[in-house]
Design a protein around this motif. Sequence first.
Motif, PDB file in Angstrom:
ATOM      1  N   VAL A   1       0.906  -1.459  -0.046  1.00  0.00           N
ATOM      2  CA  VAL A   1      -0.051  -0.172  -0.032  1.00  0.00           C
ATOM      3  C   VAL A   1       0.880   1.227   0.032  1.00  0.00           C
ATOM      4  O   VAL A   1       1.813   1.425   1.000  1.00  0.00           O
ATOM      5  CB  VAL A   1      -1.138   0.212   1.240  1.00  0.00           C
ATOM      6  CG1 VAL A   1      -1.766   1.429   1.409  1.00  0.00           C
ATOM      7  CG2 VAL A   1      -2.139  -1.118   1.275  1.00  0.00           C
ATOM      8  N   ILE A   2       0.509   2.083  -0.915  1.00  0.00           N
ATOM      9  CA  ILE A   2       1.312   3.505  -1.133  1.00  0.00           C
ATOM     10  C   ILE A   2       0.102   4.492  -0.641  1.00  0.00           C
ATOM     11  O   ILE A   2      -0.623   4.506  -1.657  1.00  0.00           O
ATOM     12  CB  ILE A   2       2.078   3.505  -2.421  1.00  0.00           C
ATOM     13  CG1 ILE A   2       3.059   2.246  -2.655  1.00  0.00           C
ATOM     14  CG2 ILE A   2       2.620   4.944  -2.628  1.00  0.00           C
ATOM     15  CD1 ILE A   2       3.681   2.354  -4.255  1.00  0.00           C
ATOM     16  N   SER A   3       0.607   5.290   0.159  1.00  0.00           N
ATOM     17  CA  SER A   3      -0.111   6.660   0.494  1.00  0.00           C
ATOM     18  C   SER A   3       0.496   7.647   0.024  1.00  0.00           C
ATOM     19  O   SER A   3       1.802   8.002   0.400  1.00  0.00           O
ATOM     20  CB  SER A   3      -0.515   6.698   2.241  1.00  0.00           C
ATOM     21  OG  SER A   3      -0.946   5.673   2.523  1.00  0.00           O
TER      22      SER A   3
ATOM     23  N   GLY B   1       4.253  -0.828   3.920  1.00  0.00           N
ATOM     24  CA  GLY B   1       3.442   0.203   3.244  1.00  0.00           C
ATOM     25  C   GLY B   1       4.473   1.453   2.891  1.00  0.00           C
ATOM     26  O   GLY B   1       5.917   1.292   3.789  1.00  0.00           O
ATOM     27  N   ILE B   2       4.208   2.291   2.241  1.00  0.00           N
ATOM     28  CA  ILE B   2       4.981   3.253   1.733  1.00  0.00           C
ATOM     29  C   ILE B   2       4.301   4.500   1.756  1.00  0.00           C
ATOM     30  O   ILE B   2       2.798   4.684   1.429  1.00  0.00           O
ATOM     31  CB  ILE B   2       5.525   3.163   0.409  1.00  0.00           C
ATOM     32  CG1 ILE B   2       6.468   2.065   0.335  1.00  0.00           C
ATOM     33  CG2 ILE B   2       6.418   4.472  -0.329  1.00  0.00           C
ATOM     34  CD1 ILE B   2       6.958   1.692  -1.339  1.00  0.00           C
ATOM     35  N   ALA B   3       4.816   5.723   2.195  1.00  0.00           N
ATOM     36  CA  ALA B   3       4.111   7.087   2.217  1.00  0.00           C
ATOM     37  C   ALA B   3       5.244   7.696   1.598  1.00  0.00           C
ATOM     38  O   ALA B   3       6.388   7.807   2.004  1.00  0.00           O
ATOM     39  CB  ALA B   3       3.807   7.416   3.731  1.00  0.00           C
ATOM     40  N   CYS B   4       4.604   9.069   0.888  1.00  0.00           N
ATOM     41  CA  CYS B   4       5.355   9.923   0.372  1.00  0.00           C
ATOM     42  C   CYS B   4       4.754  11.228  -0.029  1.00  0.00           C
ATOM     43  O   CYS B   4       3.630  11.305   0.053  1.00  0.00           O
ATOM     44  CB  CYS B   4       5.835   9.165  -1.131  1.00  0.00           C
ATOM     45  SG  CYS B   4       4.590   8.962  -2.181  1.00  0.00           S
ATOM     46  N   ASP B   5       5.718  12.258  -0.016  1.00  0.00           N
ATOM     47  CA  ASP B   5       5.109  13.663  -0.407  1.00  0.00           C
ATOM     48  C   ASP B   5       6.212  13.994  -1.313  1.00  0.00           C
ATOM     49  O   ASP B   5       7.075  13.291  -1.678  1.00  0.00           O
ATOM     50  CB  ASP B   5       5.096  14.443   0.933  1.00  0.00           C
ATOM     51  CG  ASP B   5       6.177  15.022   1.610  1.00  0.00           C
ATOM     52  OD1 ASP B   5       7.399  14.544   1.143  1.00  0.00           O
ATOM     53  OD2 ASP B   5       6.256  15.148   3.053  1.00  0.00           O
ATOM     54  N   THR B   6       6.088  15.427  -1.686  1.00  0.00           N
ATOM     55  CA  THR B   6       7.062  15.761  -2.792  1.00  0.00           C
ATOM     56  C   THR B   6       8.732  15.742  -2.106  1.00  0.00           C
ATOM     57  O   THR B   6       9.590  15.859  -3.281  1.00  0.00           O
ATOM     58  CB  THR B   6       6.721  17.230  -3.246  1.00  0.00           C
ATOM     59  OG1 THR B   6       6.746  17.899  -1.755  1.00  0.00           O
ATOM     60  CG2 THR B   6       5.517  17.079  -3.763  1.00  0.00           C
ATOM     61  N   GLU B   7       8.879  15.643  -0.822  1.00  0.00           N
ATOM     62  CA  GLU B   7      10.081  15.753  -0.347  1.00  0.00           C
ATOM     63  C   GLU B   7      10.645  14.319   0.273  1.00  0.00           C
ATOM     64  O   GLU B   7      12.036  14.284   0.205  1.00  0.00           O
ATOM     65  CB  GLU B   7      10.353  16.942   0.692  1.00  0.00           C
ATOM     66  CG  GLU B   7       9.989  18.232  -0.189  1.00  0.00           C
ATOM     67  CD  GLU B   7      10.331  19.545   1.053  1.00  0.00           C
ATOM     68  OE1 GLU B   7      11.116  19.152   2.210  1.00  0.00           O
ATOM     69  OE2 GLU B   7       9.759  20.484   0.945  1.00  0.00           O
ATOM     70  N   THR B   8       9.852  13.679   0.847  1.00  0.00           N
ATOM     71  CA  THR B   8      10.531  12.268   1.420  1.00  0.00           C
ATOM     72  C   THR B   8       9.550  11.233   1.162  1.00  0.00           C
ATOM     73  O   THR B   8       8.157  11.480   0.728  1.00  0.00           O
ATOM     74  CB  THR B   8      10.263  12.916   2.906  1.00  0.00           C
ATOM     75  OG1 THR B   8      10.783  13.836   3.188  1.00  0.00           O
ATOM     76  CG2 THR B   8      10.878  11.500   3.834  1.00  0.00           C
ATOM     77  N   LEU B   9      10.351  10.108   1.152  1.00  0.00           N
ATOM     78  CA  LEU B   9       9.502   8.567   0.962  1.00  0.00           C
ATOM     79  C   LEU B   9       9.928   7.898   2.051  1.00  0.00           C
ATOM     80  O   LEU B   9      11.012   7.673   2.449  1.00  0.00           O
ATOM     81  CB  LEU B   9       9.742   8.255  -0.506  1.00  0.00           C
ATOM     82  CG  LEU B   9       8.922   6.848  -0.577  1.00  0.00           C
ATOM     83  CD1 LEU B   9       8.582   6.624  -2.086  1.00  0.00           C
ATOM     84  CD2 LEU B   9       9.959   5.610  -0.564  1.00  0.00           C
TER      85      LEU B   9
END
Length: 116
Positions: A11-13, A62-70
Amino acid sequence: MDSDMNAPAIVISTLGDCLSVWREVLLGIEEEGIPFVIQRHEPGDIIQCAWQAARQSPLLVGIACDTETLVVHYKNLPTSAPLFTLTYHQNSLDRRSTGNNAARLVKGIPFRDLNS
């Protein structure tokens, strides 16, 4: 991929519009043959979001990301201790290897060295 949470998948958020930044990570997961689903998430603590994604994943990753960090997280780790953290500064090889390693965690095989 679609967001079918019943399928065995990582799952990638995403916290905002950031998938283009992390395309190499997704390709690394695909290279290892592990499916993933993408879900949109409200901005918040990225480590907590990654851990929640791991809890939702039938594969426990699980993975979460924004424009600066994953952040890559594993369900059996403490919430505050993610497995991998990348910043947008890191090169495409590091990003691809991180995707490979997230998938390799699912497979139960050794990680790729980020420096090779």
